[in-house]
Write a protein that holds these residues in place. Structure first.
Motif, PDB file in Angstrom:
ATOM      1  N   UNK A 137     133.764 -71.918  62.942  1.00 52.03           N
ATOM      2  CA  UNK A 137     132.469 -72.104  62.710  1.00 52.03           C
ATOM      3  C   UNK A 137     132.186 -70.666  62.810  1.00 52.03           C
ATOM      4  N   UNK A 138     132.568 -70.310  63.682  1.00 53.92           N
ATOM      5  CA  UNK A 138     131.652 -69.152  64.089  1.00 53.92           C
ATOM      6  C   UNK A 138     132.539 -67.788  64.337  1.00 53.92           C
ATOM      7  N   UNK A 139     131.595 -66.626  64.000  1.00 57.90           N
ATOM      8  CA  UNK A 139     132.580 -65.124  64.301  1.00 57.90           C
ATOM      9  C   UNK A 139     131.817 -64.086  65.398  1.00 57.90           C
ATOM     10  N   UNK A 140     132.245 -62.859  66.245  1.00 59.81           N
ATOM     11  CA  UNK A 140     133.751 -63.212  66.385  1.00 59.81           C
ATOM     12  C   UNK A 140     134.469 -64.128  66.957  1.00 59.81           C
ATOM     13  N   UNK A 200     133.593 -60.295  60.406  1.00 60.28           N
ATOM     14  CA  UNK A 200     133.274 -60.005  58.999  1.00 60.28           C
ATOM     15  C   UNK A 200     132.505 -58.075  59.833  1.00 60.28           C
ATOM     16  N   UNK A 201     132.046 -57.818  58.279  1.00 59.63           N
ATOM     17  CA  UNK A 201     131.868 -56.315  58.465  1.00 59.63           C
ATOM     18  C   UNK A 201     130.006 -57.107  58.599  1.00 59.63           C
ATOM     19  N   UNK A 202     129.637 -58.172  58.170  1.00 55.11           N
ATOM     20  CA  UNK A 202     127.678 -58.086  58.875  1.00 55.11           C
ATOM     21  C   UNK A 202     127.891 -58.783  60.322  1.00 55.11           C
ATOM     22  N   UNK A 203     128.940 -59.396  60.964  1.00 58.02           N
ATOM     23  CA  UNK A 203     128.773 -59.455  62.161  1.00 58.02           C
ATOM     24  C   UNK A 203     128.469 -59.064  63.185  1.00 58.02           C
TER      25      UNK A 203
END
Length: 459
Positions: free
Chosen positions: A423-426, A351-354
């Motif tokens: 649940x979490x990225x990347x 995501x762009x915010x990650x």
């Protein structure tokens, strides 16, 4: 403020006259003037109990509480206060919401313990000012300050009538833990931070009183938050040793350490809380599950982790991959997973915010370039929410992202994301040319193991 007799008076008198052994609940009543809220919330300090209590139009509330003895927080509009509840207690509370702290009055059967706790809170708050000046003190002065607090509170315990012997025994141990925990906080970074002493290291004698402290007492673990902090700190240090040695996969470190906790109740508590997060970060989740199930005896926790494990097994190596249909392509049109069959597919969920996602982009771009024209497709799935659609479109262009760029249809609630338990990225996934999962938690682009995996598959 006058101690009002509420309409619950008959019940109060019945409880007050009964034998505590036959009463399995406490009664909490109150009258709060000038209160706009329609409910008060009662929460146990360990989060094991929560209850909303309705307030009548005149500010009166009352309820029976069938829960374990211990410290609770009562949230009344914008105000909060601690109360201690034990079976058979009748805790009455009056206050004016406009001047809550100065008008607060707590009385009734068993209220002595709550009033001791409120006295303790005020005394400790006076010492821990916003500027944390107490942590700027040198070691001898710091010890004197907190030892004096311990002594003063012990005196208060000994001279207050109505506090049960059991609570006094536990609280006296707790006061010592609070003192020792403050020494660890000071030595572990508080003094360095607040006194701005980057090179500070505690003297050998400063922590001498911690030697031999038993960190295997389940009674104290559940009673004392200071003791729990000390226990957690002890095992966190062991986890950090594994991190420094880099001898074990990240996701396995916590459960491996907590599986060694001698006390079963403490072990269950620590390993379950760690497992609920770390199992999603684990590559070898089968080994994770084996360690956890051998260590935990709590049936509720075991059922929760077993469900997660079974969900992972459905996306384990060799299983057909879940699919997505008609996700928006950055280049125009839509894309379904089946459109990519015939080549390996390396999927980057981001995501762009990650921040960690962005950090992997240069390595991802490098690998895409190195493997251009080979038997692999690079696919990036953004889980940005709908309001960040344009931000996603712009970032793909601004950062010159390669591969195929698509947007999941419902961010983290997209079925494809749910199916893979993300649940979490990347998060990185590798699928073979037939749509079969090679790895549901593949190495990230910056990890040399990714290239080793590609070589093993002759990509």
């Amino acid at each position: 403020m006058k101690k009002t007799v509420f309409s619950f008076g008959l019940a109060l008198s019945l409880i007050a006259c009964s034998n505590n052994a036959s009463v399995d609940y406490a009664l909490v009543t109150g009258k709060i003037d000038n209160l706009e809220a329609k409910e008060v919330t009662l929460i146990k300090s360990d989060q094991s109990f929560k209850k909303e209590i309705t307030i009548e139009s005149n500010g009166v509330f009352a309820d029976t509480i069938k829960a374990a003895s211990g410290l609770y927080e009562l949230i009344i509009g914008k105000n909060r206060t601690n109360i201690y509840l034990d079976k058979g207690n009748v805790i009455n509370l009056t206050a004016d919401a406009k001047a809550f702290n100065s008008s607060l009055d707590i009385f009734g059967k068993g209220a002595e313990t709550t009033n001791y706790i409120l006295f303790k809170n005020k005394k400790e708050a006076a010492l821990k000012t916003k500027d944390r000046a107490v942590y700027k003190l040198e070691e001898p002065d710091f010890k004197v300050k907190f030892k004096q607090i311990e002594n003063d509170l012990n005196t208060r315990l000994d001279t207050t009538q109505g506090i049960t012997p059991d609570f006094k025994t536990l609280e006296k141990r707790n006061l010592n833990y609070e003192y020792l925990n403050e020494l660890e906080r000071y030595a572990g970074g508080y003094h360095r931070q607040w006194a701005r002493k980057k090179g500070y290291k505690p003297s050998e004698e400063f922590l001498a009183e911690l030697e031999g402290v038993d960190l295997d007492n389940a009674v104290d673990f559940y009673f004392s938050s200071a003791y729990r902090e000390m226990v957690n700190r002890h095992y966190t240090k062991q986890i950090n040793v594994l991190h420094r040695e880099d001898s074990l996969e990240y996701g396995l470190r916590g459960v491996t350490v907590y599986a060694t906790v001698p006390n079963q109740l403490i072990r269950n508590e620590l390993i379950s809380k760690k497992a609920e997060y770390d199992i999603y970060q684990t590559v070898d989740f089968q080994e994770f599950y084996r360690i956890f199930m051998n260590a935990s005896t709590n049936e509720e926790n075991n059922a929760k982790i077993t469900k997660i494990y079974n969900d992972f097994m459905r996306v384990n190596k060799g299983q057909p991959s879940p699919k997505f249909i008609n996700y928006e392509k950055h280049s125009g049109g839509t894309l379904s997973l089946d459109d990519l069959k015939g080549k390996y597919i390396y999927i980057d969920v981001w995501a762009t915010w990650c921040g960690p996602c962005i950090k992997e982009l240069p390595d991802l771009q490098r690998i895409e370039k190195d493997y251009h024209g080979k038997n692999i497709t690079f696919l990036s799935i953004s889980v940005d929410i709908s309001k960040d659609h344009d931000k996603w479109k712009d970032m793909v262009v601004d950062k010159k992202l390669g591969g195929i760029q698509i947007l999941a249809d419902k961010d983290f609630n997209s079925q494809f994301i749910l199916d893979y338990n993300i649940k979490s990225i990347p998060r990185f996934i590798l699928i073979d040319p037939n749509g079969v999962i090679v790895s549901q938690n593949a190495p990230k682009p910056s990890d040399p193991e990714l290239i080793n995996l590609f070589n093993e598959l002759n990509i």
